[in-house]
Design an enzyme around this catalytic site. Sequence first.
Site, PDB file in Angstrom:
ATOM      1  N   GLU A 140       0.172   2.018 -11.132  1.00 35.81           N
ATOM      2  CA  GLU A 140       0.479   0.599 -11.391  1.00 35.81           C
ATOM      3  C   GLU A 140      -0.749  -0.230 -11.763  1.00 35.81           C
ATOM      4  OE1 GLU A 140       2.013  -0.383  -7.430  1.00 35.81           O
ATOM      5  OE2 GLU A 140       0.313  -1.722  -7.124  1.00 35.81           O
ATOM      6  N   CYS A 164       5.896   4.023   5.037  1.00 29.95           N
ATOM      7  CA  CYS A 164       4.705   4.611   5.655  1.00 29.95           C
ATOM      8  C   CYS A 164       3.503   4.361   4.738  1.00 29.95           C
ATOM      9  CB  CYS A 164       4.901   6.109   5.901  1.00 29.95           C
ATOM     10  SG  CYS A 164       5.263   7.034   4.413  1.00 29.95           S
ATOM     11  N   PRO A 165       2.285   4.445   5.273  1.00 27.26           N
ATOM     12  CA  PRO A 165       1.107   4.208   4.423  1.00 27.26           C
ATOM     13  C   PRO A 165       0.841   5.398   3.509  1.00 27.26           C
ATOM     14  CG  PRO A 165       0.430   4.743   6.665  1.00 27.26           C
ATOM     15  CD  PRO A 165       1.929   4.720   6.670  1.00 27.26           C
ATOM     16  N   ASP A 182       8.953   9.289  11.834  1.00 29.02           N
ATOM     17  CA  ASP A 182       7.606   8.736  12.043  1.00 29.02           C
ATOM     18  C   ASP A 182       6.869   9.733  12.929  1.00 29.02           C
ATOM     19  OD1 ASP A 182       6.452   5.474  12.087  1.00 29.02           O
ATOM     20  OD2 ASP A 182       5.383   7.038  13.197  1.00 29.02           O
ATOM     21  N   THR A 226       8.792   0.457  -1.402  1.00 30.41           N
ATOM     22  CA  THR A 226       8.039  -0.810  -1.420  1.00 30.41           C
ATOM     23  C   THR A 226       6.689  -0.593  -0.747  1.00 30.41           C
ATOM     24  OG1 THR A 226       9.088  -1.463   0.654  1.00 30.41           O
ATOM     25  CG2 THR A 226      10.074  -2.329  -1.369  1.00 30.41           C
ATOM     26  N   SER A 227       6.290   0.692  -0.567  1.00 28.36           N
ATOM     27  CA  SER A 227       5.051   0.956   0.188  1.00 28.36           C
ATOM     28  C   SER A 227       3.858   1.161  -0.732  1.00 28.36           C
ATOM     29  CB  SER A 227       5.243   2.154   1.099  1.00 28.36           C
ATOM     30  OG  SER A 227       5.351   1.702   2.422  1.00 28.36           O
ATOM     31  N   ARG A 228       3.711   2.374  -1.248  1.00 30.50           N
ATOM     32  CA  ARG A 228       2.645   2.656  -2.209  1.00 30.50           C
ATOM     33  C   ARG A 228       3.173   3.693  -3.199  1.00 30.50           C
ATOM     34  NH1 ARG A 228       0.730  -1.378  -0.854  1.00 30.50           N
ATOM     35  NH2 ARG A 228      -1.333  -1.857  -0.030  1.00 30.50           N
ATOM     36  N   LYS A 281       5.575  -2.009  11.352  1.00 26.80           N
ATOM     37  CA  LYS A 281       6.034  -3.408  11.335  1.00 26.80           C
ATOM     38  C   LYS A 281       7.152  -3.624  10.305  1.00 26.80           C
ATOM     39  CE  LYS A 281       1.659  -4.487  10.888  1.00 26.80           C
ATOM     40  NZ  LYS A 281       1.034  -3.250  11.366  1.00 26.80           N
ATOM     41  N   ILE A 282       6.945  -3.096   9.087  1.00 24.84           N
ATOM     42  CA  ILE A 282       7.942  -3.338   8.035  1.00 24.84           C
ATOM     43  C   ILE A 282       9.179  -2.461   8.249  1.00 24.84           C
ATOM     44  CG2 ILE A 282       8.361  -3.215   5.537  1.00 24.84           C
ATOM     45  CD1 ILE A 282       5.315  -3.820   5.173  1.00 24.84           C
ATOM     46  N   ASP A 298       9.000  -0.957  -6.057  1.00 25.63           N
ATOM     47  CA  ASP A 298       8.137  -2.145  -6.125  1.00 25.63           C
ATOM     48  C   ASP A 298       6.692  -1.714  -6.369  1.00 25.63           C
ATOM     49  OD1 ASP A 298       7.687  -4.974  -5.907  1.00 25.63           O
ATOM     50  OD2 ASP A 298       6.774  -4.618  -3.949  1.00 25.63           O
ATOM     51  N   HIS A 322       5.143  -4.938  -7.615  1.00 21.49           N
ATOM     52  CA  HIS A 322       4.439  -5.126  -6.342  1.00 21.49           C
ATOM     53  C   HIS A 322       4.566  -6.569  -5.846  1.00 21.49           C
ATOM     54  CE1 HIS A 322       1.152  -2.955  -3.893  1.00 21.49           C
ATOM     55  NE2 HIS A 322       1.699  -3.901  -3.155  1.00 21.49           N
TER      56      HIS A 322
HETATM   57  P1  NAI Z   1       2.333  -0.121   9.862  1.00 17.89           P
HETATM   58  O1  NAI Z   1       0.962   0.436  10.017  1.00 17.89           O
HETATM   59  O2  NAI Z   1       2.808  -1.171  10.812  1.00 17.89           O
HETATM   60  O3  NAI Z   1       3.407   1.080   9.915  1.00 17.89           O
HETATM   61  C1  NAI Z   1       3.268   2.278   9.224  1.00 17.89           C
HETATM   62  C2  NAI Z   1       4.108   3.325   9.964  1.00 17.89           C
HETATM   63  O4  NAI Z   1       4.094   4.509   9.189  1.00 17.89           O
HETATM   64  C3  NAI Z   1       3.547   3.672  11.350  1.00 17.89           C
HETATM   65  O5  NAI Z   1       4.596   3.619  12.311  1.00 17.89           O
HETATM   66  C4  NAI Z   1       3.025   5.095  11.159  1.00 17.89           C
HETATM   67  O6  NAI Z   1       3.112   5.860  12.347  1.00 17.89           O
HETATM   68  C5  NAI Z   1       3.978   5.595  10.097  1.00 17.89           C
HETATM   69  N1  NAI Z   1       3.514   6.797   9.418  1.00 17.89           N
HETATM   70  C6  NAI Z   1       2.231   7.224   9.209  1.00 17.89           C
HETATM   71  N2  NAI Z   1       2.248   8.426   8.597  1.00 17.89           N
HETATM   72  C7  NAI Z   1       3.562   8.750   8.418  1.00 17.89           C
HETATM   73  C8  NAI Z   1       4.212   9.880   7.862  1.00 17.89           C
HETATM   74  N3  NAI Z   1       3.527  10.931   7.382  1.00 17.89           N
HETATM   75  N4  NAI Z   1       5.574   9.890   7.845  1.00 17.89           N
HETATM   76  C9  NAI Z   1       6.272   8.852   8.343  1.00 17.89           C
HETATM   77  N5  NAI Z   1       5.701   7.768   8.907  1.00 17.89           N
HETATM   78  C10 NAI Z   1       4.363   7.724   8.926  1.00 17.89           C
HETATM   79  O7  NAI Z   1       2.428  -0.620   8.360  1.00 17.89           O
HETATM   80  P2  NAI Z   1       3.411  -1.723   7.750  1.00 17.89           P
HETATM   81  O8  NAI Z   1       2.823  -3.069   7.927  1.00 17.89           O
HETATM   82  O9  NAI Z   1       4.792  -1.481   8.229  1.00 17.89           O
HETATM   83  O10 NAI Z   1       3.302  -1.382   6.192  1.00 17.89           O
HETATM   84  C11 NAI Z   1       3.778  -0.162   5.666  1.00 17.89           C
HETATM   85  C12 NAI Z   1       3.252  -0.004   4.248  1.00 17.89           C
HETATM   86  O11 NAI Z   1       3.833  -1.012   3.404  1.00 17.89           O
HETATM   87  C13 NAI Z   1       1.733  -0.247   4.086  1.00 17.89           C
HETATM   88  O12 NAI Z   1       1.002   0.932   4.333  1.00 17.89           O
HETATM   89  C14 NAI Z   1       1.603  -0.680   2.662  1.00 17.89           C
HETATM   90  O13 NAI Z   1       1.309   0.447   1.877  1.00 17.89           O
HETATM   91  C15 NAI Z   1       2.993  -1.209   2.304  1.00 17.89           C
HETATM   92  N6  NAI Z   1       2.984  -2.624   1.956  1.00 17.89           N
HETATM   93  C16 NAI Z   1       3.532  -2.995   0.751  1.00 17.89           C
HETATM   94  C17 NAI Z   1       3.563  -4.328   0.367  1.00 17.89           C
HETATM   95  C18 NAI Z   1       4.204  -4.780  -0.914  1.00 17.89           C
HETATM   96  O14 NAI Z   1       3.937  -5.912  -1.361  1.00 17.89           O
HETATM   97  N7  NAI Z   1       5.051  -3.987  -1.540  1.00 17.89           N
HETATM   98  C19 NAI Z   1       2.954  -5.362   1.235  1.00 17.89           C
HETATM   99  C20 NAI Z   1       2.481  -4.868   2.513  1.00 17.89           C
HETATM  100  C21 NAI Z   1       2.473  -3.544   2.836  1.00 17.89           C
END
Ligand code: NAI
Length: 347
Positions: free
Chosen positions: A264, A206-207, A174, A233-235, A154-155, A259, A296
């Site tokens: 953290e 990615c997560p 991905d 901005t992920s983890r 999504k992001i 971020d 964050h």
């Molecule tokens: P999502 O689940 O919609 O997308 C994650 C994508 O990563 C999927 O397309 C998945 O196939 C892909 N993925 C999984 N393993 C992978 C790998 N080894 N290499 C490359 N891609 C891989 O998640 P969304 O909503 O896009 O969020 C992504 C991350 O953003 C979350 O996991 C979370 O950690 C982080 N996040 C950070 C926030 C912040 O405030 N900084 C707030 C919300 C989310």
Amino acid sequence: MKRIAFFDTKSYDRRSFEAKIDSKEFEISFFEARLSPKTADLVKGFDGVCAFVNDTLDTRVIDILKRENIGVVAMRCAGYNNVDLKAAFNNVHFLRVPAYSPYAVAEHAAALILTLNRRTHKSYLRTRESNFALAGLEGFDLHGKTAGVIGTGKIGRIMIRILRGFGMDVLAHDPYPDQEYAQHEGFHFVDLDALYARSDIISLHCPLTKETHHLIDADALAAMKPGVMIINTSRGGLIDTKALVAGLKSGKIGYAGLDVYEEEGEYFFEDLSGEIISDDILARLLTFPNVLITSHQGFFTKEALANIAETTLGNFRAFFRGEALDNEVCYRCDRPECRKKREGRCF
Ligand code: NAI
């Protein structure tokens, strides 16, 4: 009326939840403390728990939740890497907010890129001191450069649109590439080696999992273009921060916008301006002129907070009414009878 124990409360959490709550349905006790083995006894007498990204939900905490008959924990975030789902399996249901505003996070990633590149954070300070000199503020055109996006969920997808809007060529990686979407949006899926070798800016979306822990390590950094900009901005755990510091010291890494940070938990979301930072890696990162750290805050928009409150309360409602739990995350099981697995929704 169901009683909810709410951990790691800040004023903005309280405001956004109180705006959405029906006081006949839920009574929330807002605790400032983080959930941890030391504070978990606070859940006594509650029906559910609401937790956040830096709360600890390990075996010790989950054992206490089980002992106190807590059947549900609603995470008011998307990620759940801090939860021991195996320990919780079959006893405590974990619900989350899968999407609250992917725009918020992608737009923040874009803000990090623009700030690092055009150094607006430095200009702001300079002009306030009547320093109108430009030396040291030179940036580069994003137009025509190449961005690498790791994770196209999504992001990542919103990020790709923003980067395409700047006129950048986008490469993505991905494990589940949607080629049709890539063709429609005008970007290409490539393997990580090609992404590292060709990208001027790399943004992580990615997560954090066992597979992605320290995805960006010394080898990955060595494979990147000299002067690359890295945005996370992920983890925090996606990056081996020691290796990043080495890359910054050698000049190989041109910019880092973070971020999130792997350690953290002790620092982010708190005002520690009067304290000594004992984490030497964080302290070192903060000394680089080409590193921008935000604590964050990617998710932190009005729209996202409202969506988080609404979905979290909806998650509790569904659980207490015995309805389908669309936002449940559970330990990947091998039980043929698992409904989620049958429906292809097993995480
Ligand atoms: P999502 O689940 O919609 O997308 C994650 C994508 O990563 C999927 O397309 C998945 O196939 C892909 N993925 C999984 N393993 C992978 C790998 N080894 N290499 C490359 N891609 C891989 O998640 P969304 O909503 O896009 O969020 C992504 C991350 O953003 C979350 O996991 C979370 O950690 C982080 N996040 C950070 C926030 C912040 O405030 N900084 C707030 C919300 C989310």
